[in-house]
Design a protein around this motif. Sequence first.
Motif, PDB file in Angstrom:
ATOM      1  N   GLU A 112      -6.036  -9.282  -2.196  1.00 47.65           N
ATOM      2  CA  GLU A 112      -5.151  -8.936  -0.948  1.00 47.65           C
ATOM      3  C   GLU A 112      -6.245  -8.654  -0.182  1.00 47.65           C
ATOM      4  OE1 GLU A 112      -2.748 -10.770   1.520  1.00 47.65           O
ATOM      5  OE2 GLU A 112      -3.564 -11.136  -0.025  1.00 47.65           O
ATOM      6  N   ALA A 113      -6.843  -7.353   0.085  1.00 48.34           N
ATOM      7  CA  ALA A 113      -7.551  -6.698   0.515  1.00 48.34           C
ATOM      8  C   ALA A 113      -9.002  -7.495   1.110  1.00 48.34           C
ATOM      9  CB  ALA A 113      -8.245  -5.436  -0.215  1.00 48.34           C
ATOM     10  N   ASN A 114      -9.321  -8.026   0.064  1.00 52.32           N
ATOM     11  CA  ASN A 114     -10.216  -9.316  -0.257  1.00 52.32           C
ATOM     12  C   ASN A 114     -10.156  -9.944   0.778  1.00 52.32           C
ATOM     13  OD1 ASN A 114     -12.873  -7.749  -1.047  1.00 52.32           O
ATOM     14  ND2 ASN A 114     -11.846  -7.606  -3.565  1.00 52.32           N
ATOM     15  N   GLU A 115      -9.500 -10.879   0.450  1.00 52.38           N
ATOM     16  CA  GLU A 115      -8.725 -11.856   1.401  1.00 52.38           C
ATOM     17  C   GLU A 115      -8.528 -11.900   2.757  1.00 52.38           C
ATOM     18  OE1 GLU A 115      -6.607 -14.631  -0.057  1.00 52.38           O
ATOM     19  OE2 GLU A 115      -6.916 -14.088  -2.464  1.00 52.38           O
ATOM     20  N   VAL A 160      -9.156  -3.545  12.821  1.00 50.00           N
ATOM     21  CA  VAL A 160      -8.385  -4.531  11.833  1.00 50.00           C
ATOM     22  C   VAL A 160      -8.909  -4.195  10.857  1.00 50.00           C
ATOM     23  CG1 VAL A 160      -6.854  -6.220  11.154  1.00 50.00           C
ATOM     24  CG2 VAL A 160      -6.767  -5.618  13.378  1.00 50.00           C
ATOM     25  N   LEU A 161     -10.571  -5.167  11.130  1.00 48.53           N
ATOM     26  CA  LEU A 161     -11.495  -5.589   9.639  1.00 48.53           C
ATOM     27  C   LEU A 161     -12.027  -4.125   9.641  1.00 48.53           C
ATOM     28  CD1 LEU A 161     -13.376  -6.951   8.053  1.00 48.53           C
ATOM     29  CD2 LEU A 161     -14.794  -7.043  10.387  1.00 48.53           C
ATOM     30  N   GLU A 162     -11.658  -2.947   9.632  1.00 47.93           N
ATOM     31  CA  GLU A 162     -12.649  -1.718   9.526  1.00 47.93           C
ATOM     32  C   GLU A 162     -11.629  -0.839   8.599  1.00 47.93           C
ATOM     33  OE1 GLU A 162     -13.737   1.214  13.099  1.00 47.93           O
ATOM     34  OE2 GLU A 162     -15.014  -0.610  13.517  1.00 47.93           O
ATOM     35  N   GLU A 163      -9.710  -0.739   8.661  1.00 47.97           N
ATOM     36  CA  GLU A 163      -9.413  -0.701   7.739  1.00 47.97           C
ATOM     37  C   GLU A 163      -9.154  -0.797   6.821  1.00 47.97           C
ATOM     38  OE1 GLU A 163      -8.105   1.977   9.139  1.00 47.97           O
ATOM     39  OE2 GLU A 163      -8.302   2.466  11.168  1.00 47.97           O
ATOM     40  N   ALA A 164      -9.516  -2.561   6.851  1.00 46.80           N
ATOM     41  CA  ALA A 164      -9.004  -3.208   5.859  1.00 46.80           C
ATOM     42  C   ALA A 164     -10.085  -2.980   4.939  1.00 46.80           C
ATOM     43  CB  ALA A 164      -9.267  -4.837   5.940  1.00 46.80           C
ATOM     44  N   ASP A 165     -11.416  -3.074   5.483  1.00 45.42           N
ATOM     45  CA  ASP A 165     -12.017  -2.672   4.995  1.00 45.42           C
ATOM     46  C   ASP A 165     -12.203  -0.953   3.830  1.00 45.42           C
ATOM     47  OD1 ASP A 165     -14.886  -3.094   2.888  1.00 45.42           O
ATOM     48  OD2 ASP A 165     -16.209  -1.791   4.489  1.00 45.42           O
ATOM     49  N   GLU A 166     -12.058  -0.371   5.069  1.00 44.62           N
ATOM     50  CA  GLU A 166     -11.514   0.771   4.546  1.00 44.62           C
ATOM     51  C   GLU A 166     -10.540   0.685   3.208  1.00 44.62           C
ATOM     52  OE1 GLU A 166      -9.899   5.856   5.469  1.00 44.62           O
ATOM     53  OE2 GLU A 166     -10.381   3.940   6.923  1.00 44.62           O
ATOM     54  N   SER A 167      -9.568   0.295   3.778  1.00 42.21           N
ATOM     55  CA  SER A 167      -8.433  -0.112   2.293  1.00 42.21           C
ATOM     56  C   SER A 167      -9.366  -0.443   1.497  1.00 42.21           C
ATOM     57  CB  SER A 167      -6.890  -0.492   2.570  1.00 42.21           C
ATOM     58  OG  SER A 167      -6.823  -0.440   3.479  1.00 42.21           O
ATOM     59  N   LEU A 168      -9.932  -1.197   0.842  1.00 42.09           N
ATOM     60  CA  LEU A 168     -10.428  -1.502  -0.261  1.00 42.09           C
ATOM     61  C   LEU A 168     -11.197  -0.885  -0.299  1.00 42.09           C
ATOM     62  CD1 LEU A 168     -11.147  -4.282  -1.437  1.00 42.09           C
ATOM     63  CD2 LEU A 168     -12.982  -5.337  -0.122  1.00 42.09           C
ATOM     64  N   ILE A 216       0.906  -1.210  -0.463  1.00 44.68           N
ATOM     65  CA  ILE A 216       0.219   0.185  -0.320  1.00 44.68           C
ATOM     66  C   ILE A 216       1.278   1.260  -0.092  1.00 44.68           C
ATOM     67  CG2 ILE A 216      -1.506   1.560   1.235  1.00 44.68           C
ATOM     68  CD1 ILE A 216      -2.868  -0.894   0.423  1.00 44.68           C
ATOM     69  N   LEU A 217       1.525   0.911   0.878  1.00 45.75           N
ATOM     70  CA  LEU A 217       2.848   2.534   0.440  1.00 45.75           C
ATOM     71  C   LEU A 217       3.326   2.681  -0.615  1.00 45.75           C
ATOM     72  CD1 LEU A 217       4.006   2.401   4.245  1.00 45.75           C
ATOM     73  CD2 LEU A 217       2.454   3.180   3.698  1.00 45.75           C
ATOM     74  N   VAL A 245      -4.005   9.657  -1.036  1.00 43.18           N
ATOM     75  CA  VAL A 245      -2.257   9.129  -0.380  1.00 43.18           C
ATOM     76  C   VAL A 245      -2.727   8.796   1.088  1.00 43.18           C
ATOM     77  CG1 VAL A 245      -0.253   9.849  -0.520  1.00 43.18           C
ATOM     78  CG2 VAL A 245      -1.448   9.403  -2.556  1.00 43.18           C
ATOM     79  N   ASN A 246      -3.666   9.629   1.439  1.00 43.59           N
ATOM     80  CA  ASN A 246      -3.350   9.320   3.260  1.00 43.59           C
ATOM     81  C   ASN A 246      -4.584   8.768   3.828  1.00 43.59           C
ATOM     82  OD1 ASN A 246      -1.709  12.167   3.361  1.00 43.59           O
ATOM     83  ND2 ASN A 246      -3.859  13.406   3.145  1.00 43.59           N
ATOM     84  N   GLN A 247      -6.075   9.052   3.036  1.00 42.73           N
ATOM     85  CA  GLN A 247      -6.682   7.802   3.752  1.00 42.73           C
ATOM     86  C   GLN A 247      -5.868   6.911   3.702  1.00 42.73           C
ATOM     87  OE1 GLN A 247      -8.462  10.448   5.305  1.00 42.73           O
ATOM     88  NE2 GLN A 247     -10.116   8.636   5.143  1.00 42.73           N
ATOM     89  N   LEU A 248      -5.851   6.579   2.383  1.00 41.87           N
ATOM     90  CA  LEU A 248      -4.974   4.960   2.009  1.00 41.87           C
ATOM     91  C   LEU A 248      -3.968   4.246   2.809  1.00 41.87           C
ATOM     92  CD1 LEU A 248      -5.273   1.750   0.668  1.00 41.87           C
ATOM     93  CD2 LEU A 248      -4.450   3.074  -1.881  1.00 41.87           C
ATOM     94  N   GLY A 249      -3.088   5.445   2.757  1.00 42.47           N
ATOM     95  CA  GLY A 249      -1.967   5.014   3.079  1.00 42.47           C
ATOM     96  C   GLY A 249      -1.952   4.804   4.582  1.00 42.47           C
ATOM     97  N   ARG A 250      -2.591   5.517   5.693  1.00 44.41           N
ATOM     98  CA  ARG A 250      -3.193   5.625   6.550  1.00 44.41           C
ATOM     99  C   ARG A 250      -4.067   3.767   7.375  1.00 44.41           C
ATOM    100  NH1 ARG A 250      -4.350  11.457   7.162  1.00 44.41           N
ATOM    101  NH2 ARG A 250      -3.066  12.337   8.043  1.00 44.41           N
TER     102      ARG A 250
END
Length: 120
Positions: free
Chosen positions: A98-101, A67-75, A17-18, A34-39
């Motif tokens: 990978e984000a889905n998995e 962890v779940l919230e952050e993974a879903d936000e990344s997705l 991601i970085l 960049v800010n949102q996905l990076g975080r």
Amino acid sequence: MKEFDLKKRTKTFTISILNLVDSLPSKSSTRIIVNQLGRSGSSVGANYRASLRARSDNEFLSKMNIVLEEADESLFWLEVLQDLNFVDNNTLKELLNEANELTAIFVTTLKNTKTRINTK
């Protein structure tokens, strides 16, 4: 077969991601992403490790929900990037997969932990 060591997978996800956010063009719209996905992307690995040090089942559940919230936000942000066509599709496809998995693994982990707690 994919690596199932989640400490390693979440760290690799964070690094990917970085690297992705570093490669995005410098535009007003991408700065937001960049800010949102990076975080969110970097929080997946950091918070997963924190969940492993939980002192109780309830603390574990709390941390795994983050962890779940952050993974879903990344997705979500990866999907936005896909829709904006800012990134090579092959790179994005791997990260989306990978984000889905990871999201599915965390959902299952939370469900199994709740079931185990409720059957004590």
